[in-house]
Design an enzyme around this catalytic site. Structure first.
Site, PDB file in Angstrom:
ATOM      1  N   TYR A  11       0.789  -1.309  -0.160  1.00 15.67           N
ATOM      2  CA  TYR A  11      -0.158   0.045   0.058  1.00 15.67           C
ATOM      3  C   TYR A  11       0.972   1.396  -0.117  1.00 15.67           C
ATOM      4  CZ  TYR A  11      -3.176   3.284   2.304  1.00 15.67           C
ATOM      5  OH  TYR A  11      -3.930   4.460   2.654  1.00 15.67           O
ATOM      6  N   PHE A  79      10.001  -0.962   3.521  1.00 16.74           N
ATOM      7  CA  PHE A  79       8.659  -1.283   4.006  1.00 16.74           C
ATOM      8  C   PHE A  79       8.131  -2.470   4.334  1.00 16.74           C
ATOM      9  CE2 PHE A  79       8.319   2.341   1.062  1.00 16.74           C
ATOM     10  CZ  PHE A  79       7.751   3.444   1.682  1.00 16.74           C
ATOM     11  N   ALA A  80       9.085  -3.650   4.010  1.00 18.21           N
ATOM     12  CA  ALA A  80       8.475  -5.060   4.059  1.00 18.21           C
ATOM     13  C   ALA A  80       8.323  -5.453   5.565  1.00 18.21           C
ATOM     14  CB  ALA A  80       9.544  -5.930   3.189  1.00 18.21           C
ATOM     15  N   LEU A  82       5.138  -7.634   8.143  1.00 20.62           N
ATOM     16  CA  LEU A  82       3.526  -7.765   8.352  1.00 20.62           C
ATOM     17  C   LEU A  82       3.103  -6.838   9.321  1.00 20.62           C
ATOM     18  CD1 LEU A  82       4.173 -11.749   8.826  1.00 20.62           C
ATOM     19  CD2 LEU A  82       3.426 -10.316   6.805  1.00 20.62           C
ATOM     20  N   LYS A  83       1.837  -6.564   9.202  1.00 20.79           N
ATOM     21  CA  LYS A  83       1.276  -5.352   9.860  1.00 20.79           C
ATOM     22  C   LYS A  83       0.051  -5.590  10.616  1.00 20.79           C
ATOM     23  CE  LYS A  83      -1.088  -3.230   6.028  1.00 20.79           C
ATOM     24  NZ  LYS A  83      -1.624  -2.072   5.779  1.00 20.79           N
ATOM     25  N   SER A 123       6.218   3.468  12.967  1.00 14.01           N
ATOM     26  CA  SER A 123       4.885   3.785  13.404  1.00 14.01           C
ATOM     27  C   SER A 123       4.728   4.473  14.626  1.00 14.01           C
ATOM     28  CB  SER A 123       4.356   2.426  13.535  1.00 14.01           C
ATOM     29  OG  SER A 123       2.825   2.638  14.168  1.00 14.01           O
ATOM     30  N   TYR A 148       2.991  -6.984  16.883  1.00 13.42           N
ATOM     31  CA  TYR A 148       3.304  -6.019  15.965  1.00 13.42           C
ATOM     32  C   TYR A 148       4.054  -4.691  16.356  1.00 13.42           C
ATOM     33  CZ  TYR A 148       2.890  -2.332  12.268  1.00 13.42           C
ATOM     34  OH  TYR A 148       3.046  -1.464  11.407  1.00 13.42           O
ATOM     35  N   LYS A 152       8.045  -3.205  15.811  1.00 13.81           N
ATOM     36  CA  LYS A 152       8.550  -1.825  15.413  1.00 13.81           C
ATOM     37  C   LYS A 152       9.555  -1.302  16.646  1.00 13.81           C
ATOM     38  CE  LYS A 152       6.455  -1.502  11.603  1.00 13.81           C
ATOM     39  NZ  LYS A 152       7.207  -1.511  10.184  1.00 13.81           N
TER      40      LYS A 152
HETATM   41  P1  NAD Z   1       1.452  -3.551   2.975  1.00 13.68           P
HETATM   42  O1  NAD Z   1       0.944  -5.061   3.538  1.00 13.68           O
HETATM   43  O2  NAD Z   1       0.533  -3.191   1.879  1.00 13.68           O
HETATM   44  O3  NAD Z   1       3.018  -3.561   2.564  1.00 13.68           O
HETATM   45  C1  NAD Z   1       3.945  -4.331   2.876  1.00 13.68           C
HETATM   46  C2  NAD Z   1       4.510  -5.383   1.848  1.00 13.68           C
HETATM   47  O4  NAD Z   1       5.652  -6.010   2.438  1.00 13.68           O
HETATM   48  C3  NAD Z   1       3.548  -6.153   1.199  1.00 13.68           C
HETATM   49  O5  NAD Z   1       3.290  -5.866  -0.265  1.00 13.68           O
HETATM   50  C4  NAD Z   1       4.212  -7.675   1.453  1.00 13.68           C
HETATM   51  O6  NAD Z   1       4.095  -8.244   0.340  1.00 13.68           O
HETATM   52  C5  NAD Z   1       5.572  -7.319   1.641  1.00 13.68           C
HETATM   53  N1  NAD Z   1       6.481  -7.991   2.489  1.00 13.68           N
HETATM   54  C6  NAD Z   1       5.948  -8.464   3.894  1.00 13.68           C
HETATM   55  N2  NAD Z   1       6.903  -9.321   4.298  1.00 13.68           N
HETATM   56  C7  NAD Z   1       8.053  -9.483   3.370  1.00 13.68           C
HETATM   57  C8  NAD Z   1       8.981 -10.052   3.484  1.00 13.68           C
HETATM   58  N3  NAD Z   1       9.745 -10.878   4.235  1.00 13.68           N
HETATM   59  N4  NAD Z   1      10.064  -9.995   2.052  1.00 13.68           N
HETATM   60  C9  NAD Z   1       9.371  -9.288   1.032  1.00 13.68           C
HETATM   61  N5  NAD Z   1       8.427  -8.679   0.992  1.00 13.68           N
HETATM   62  C10 NAD Z   1       7.552  -8.787   2.255  1.00 13.68           C
HETATM   63  O7  NAD Z   1       1.578  -2.657   4.233  1.00 13.68           O
HETATM   64  P2  NAD Z   1       1.645  -0.947   4.199  1.00 13.68           P
HETATM   65  O8  NAD Z   1       0.547  -0.526   4.882  1.00 13.68           O
HETATM   66  O9  NAD Z   1       1.827  -0.419   2.921  1.00 13.68           O
HETATM   67  O10 NAD Z   1       3.006  -0.938   5.273  1.00 13.68           O
HETATM   68  C11 NAD Z   1       4.430  -0.647   4.812  1.00 13.68           C
HETATM   69  C12 NAD Z   1       5.015  -0.453   6.127  1.00 13.68           C
HETATM   70  O11 NAD Z   1       4.691   0.784   6.849  1.00 13.68           O
HETATM   71  C13 NAD Z   1       5.198  -1.537   6.866  1.00 13.68           C
HETATM   72  O12 NAD Z   1       6.376  -1.766   7.533  1.00 13.68           O
HETATM   73  C14 NAD Z   1       4.105  -1.114   8.005  1.00 13.68           C
HETATM   74  O13 NAD Z   1       4.373  -1.814   9.516  1.00 13.68           O
HETATM   75  C15 NAD Z   1       4.466   0.428   8.164  1.00 13.68           C
HETATM   76  N6  NAD Z   1       3.337   0.986   8.816  1.00 13.68           N
HETATM   77  C16 NAD Z   1       2.108   1.058   8.211  1.00 13.68           C
HETATM   78  C17 NAD Z   1       1.072   1.671   8.626  1.00 13.68           C
HETATM   79  C18 NAD Z   1      -0.363   1.835   8.011  1.00 13.68           C
HETATM   80  O14 NAD Z   1      -1.161   2.235   8.919  1.00 13.68           O
HETATM   81  N7  NAD Z   1      -0.528   1.290   6.895  1.00 13.68           N
HETATM   82  C19 NAD Z   1       1.161   2.500   9.825  1.00 13.68           C
HETATM   83  C20 NAD Z   1       2.572   2.500  10.411  1.00 13.68           C
HETATM   84  C21 NAD Z   1       3.422   1.573   9.812  1.00 13.68           C
HETATM   85  N1  UFG Z   2     -12.110   1.923  14.643  1.00 12.43           N
HETATM   86  C1  UFG Z   2     -13.557   1.951  14.680  1.00 12.43           C
HETATM   87  N2  UFG Z   2     -14.070   1.030  14.052  1.00 12.43           N
HETATM   88  C2  UFG Z   2     -13.399   0.143  13.121  1.00 12.43           C
HETATM   89  C3  UFG Z   2     -12.041   0.287  13.103  1.00 12.43           C
HETATM   90  C4  UFG Z   2     -11.272   1.502  13.699  1.00 12.43           C
HETATM   91  O1  UFG Z   2     -14.020   2.467  15.552  1.00 12.43           O
HETATM   92  O2  UFG Z   2     -13.808  -0.677  12.460  1.00 12.43           O
HETATM   93  C5  UFG Z   2     -11.495   3.149  15.455  1.00 12.43           C
HETATM   94  C6  UFG Z   2     -10.416   2.705  16.292  1.00 12.43           C
HETATM   95  O3  UFG Z   2     -10.920   2.327  17.583  1.00 12.43           O
HETATM   96  C7  UFG Z   2      -9.536   4.092  16.471  1.00 12.43           C
HETATM   97  C8  UFG Z   2      -9.635   4.750  15.143  1.00 12.43           C
HETATM   98  O4  UFG Z   2     -10.868   3.767  14.472  1.00 12.43           O
HETATM   99  O5  UFG Z   2     -10.059   4.742  17.229  1.00 12.43           O
HETATM  100  C9  UFG Z   2      -8.409   4.224  13.961  1.00 12.43           C
HETATM  101  O6  UFG Z   2      -8.352   2.830  14.069  1.00 12.43           O
HETATM  102  P1  UFG Z   2      -7.281   1.968  13.028  1.00 12.43           P
HETATM  103  O7  UFG Z   2      -7.391   0.797  13.430  1.00 12.43           O
HETATM  104  O8  UFG Z   2      -7.746   2.577  11.679  1.00 12.43           O
HETATM  105  O9  UFG Z   2      -6.067   2.805  13.295  1.00 12.43           O
HETATM  106  P2  UFG Z   2      -5.006   2.512  14.832  1.00 12.43           P
HETATM  107  O10 UFG Z   2      -4.829   3.931  15.074  1.00 12.43           O
HETATM  108  O11 UFG Z   2      -5.702   1.626  15.529  1.00 12.43           O
HETATM  109  O12 UFG Z   2      -3.857   1.588  14.084  1.00 12.43           O
HETATM  110  C10 UFG Z   2      -2.963   2.354  13.201  1.00 12.43           C
HETATM  111  C11 UFG Z   2      -2.339   1.026  12.486  1.00 12.43           C
HETATM  112  C12 UFG Z   2      -1.432   0.181  13.336  1.00 12.43           C
HETATM  113  C13 UFG Z   2      -0.556   0.937  14.301  1.00 12.43           C
HETATM  114  C14 UFG Z   2      -1.229   2.165  14.903  1.00 12.43           C
HETATM  115  C15 UFG Z   2      -0.447   3.119  15.598  1.00 12.43           C
HETATM  116  O13 UFG Z   2      -3.239   0.441  11.893  1.00 12.43           O
HETATM  117  O14 UFG Z   2      -0.822  -0.625  12.435  1.00 12.43           O
HETATM  118  O15 UFG Z   2      -2.060   2.856  13.875  1.00 12.43           O
HETATM  119  O16 UFG Z   2       0.537   3.505  14.650  1.00 12.43           O
HETATM  120  F1  UFG Z   2      -0.053   0.278  14.983  1.00 12.43           F
END
Ligand code: NAD
Ligand code: UFG
Length: 332
Positions: A11, A79-80, A82-83, A123, A148, A152
């Protein structure tokens, strides 16, 4: 710059690959496709006009990664990972192995290839339950509420120790708040499998009639309307933050830490209202109990990124909603 982008089909990675190409860089995408589709590469090409070099490789495959790292790479954006918070509670070893070991393997390979420029996806979760807002980079990192989050915190520690031991490294840790939205073309976005955990993908599926109603987790937080507050930031702004960090800091030895957010918090109900107004689509909801592990409020102090990277988020919540909705309509 020739930039290795691990997780570049995901993403945030796919949006960043587009931003890199637009800024004149050459991304080299590595992704094991565990949470992405190969078709994302063609979509990146459609948006950016260039098909990026792609390797379907796991970052823990040191041999394959060594070959890629020695192909004239200037810097790496990692970025890679699991999340999924819930999944990490059920499968902690998978998360520590993929995220922590994956990062250690990557660092070893980069180091051996002489690549010492890294931008890392961290994060806001590392701050734990905030005692003071807005969150500033120098505040101590907290206790995670799930594996998770611990990955981080651990990876930040690994990177901090590495940079202290080998000061020639330039390591930038970007702490994202809540990335949402999608590319305005409608070609790139987030398409979580199954029932989404995160707010915005849930909202778009309710608006599309795929899910009956949003469950708002908690109506009794000490906030303006009782619902949780988060710093939602457009994924394109986040992507551009990576390019800014890379351009300002690669080649600048040191450990650099920045929040990427807007500096503004919105409640869950404000997101629902803004979404309804911006898209004209109703989002039925019910308020239910709090979700375990959630904090009441989280938003960033973004002045450091503005000052030192010359970056700030420019897209507002209505734009995030409209772009997320356009993407939802496209993937349906
Ligand atoms: P995403 O799952 O869409 O992207 C991660 C990508 O990494 C995926 O395409 C997956 O196939 C690949 N991947 C996972 N493990 C791998 C491995 N071992 N080798 C090669 N590829 C691998 O997630 P995202 O939302 O794009 O998040 C990207 C980064 O940002 C992650 O590190 C995530 O923890 C961090 N992050 C995301 C958010 C969020 O809300 N989306 C918030 C804070 C931090
Ligand atoms: N929420 C709802 N209903 C839902 C989903 C979420 O009310 O169905 C609320 C949550 O309780 C929270 C807000 O919407 O108050 C945001 O929730 P998200 O799950 O979208 O985001 P979070 O802040 O909980 O988590 C995000 C990332 C995590 C990361 C975290 C802190 O998804 O990976 O931020 O950085 F760990």
């Amino acid at each position: 710059m020739r930039v290795l982008v691990t997780g570049g089909a995901g993403y945030i990675g796919s949006h960043t690959v587009v931003s890199l190409i637009e800024a004149g860089h050459e991304p080299v995408v590595v992704d094991n496709l565990s949470n992405a589709l190969r078709s994302v590469l063609a979509r990146i090409a459609e948006v950016a006009g260039v098909t990026p070099e792609f390797h379907q490789v796991d970052v823990r495959d040191r041999e394959a990664m060594a070959g890629i790292a020695s192909s004239g790479i200037d810097a790496c954006i990692h970025f890679a990972a699991l999340k999924a918070v819930d999944e990490s509670i059920r499968k902690p070893l998978e998360y520590y192995d993929n995220n922590v070991r994956g990062t250690i393997d990557l660092l070893a390979v980069l180091s051996a290839a002489g690549v010492r420029n890294l931008v890392f996806s961290s994060s806001a979760t590392v701050y734990g339950d905030p005692t003071e807002l807005p969150l500033r980079e120098e505040m101590p990192t907290g206790r995670a509420t799930n594996p998770y989050g611990w990955t981080k915190i651990m990876m930040e520690q690994v990177l901090t120790d590495l940079q202290a031991a080998e000061p020639e490294w330039s390591i930038t840790m970007l702490r994202y708040f809540n990335p949402v939205g999608a590319h305005p073309s409608g070609l790139l976005g987030e398409d979580p499998r199954g029932i989404p955990n995160n707010l915005m993908p849930y909202v778009t599926r309710v608006a599309a009639g795929i899910l009956p109603r949003l469950r708002v987790f908690g109506g009794d937080y000490p906030t303006r309307d009782g619902t949780g507050v988060r710093d939602f930031v457009h994924v394109q702004d986040v992507a551009e933050g990576h390019v800014a960090a890379l351009e300002r800091l690669s080649g600048e030895p040191g450990l650099h830490v920045y929040n990427l957010g807007t500096g503004r918090g919105h409640t869950v109900l404000e997101v629902v209202k803004t979404f309804e107004e911006a898209t004209g689509k109703p989002v039925p909801y019910e308020i239910v109990g709090r979700r375990p592990g959630d904090v009441a409020e989280s938003w960033a102090d973004v002045s450091k990124a503005e000052r030192e990277l010359g970056w700030r988020a420019t897209r507002d919540l209505a734009t995030m909603c409209v772009d997320a909705w356009r993407w939802q309509e496209n993937v349906r």
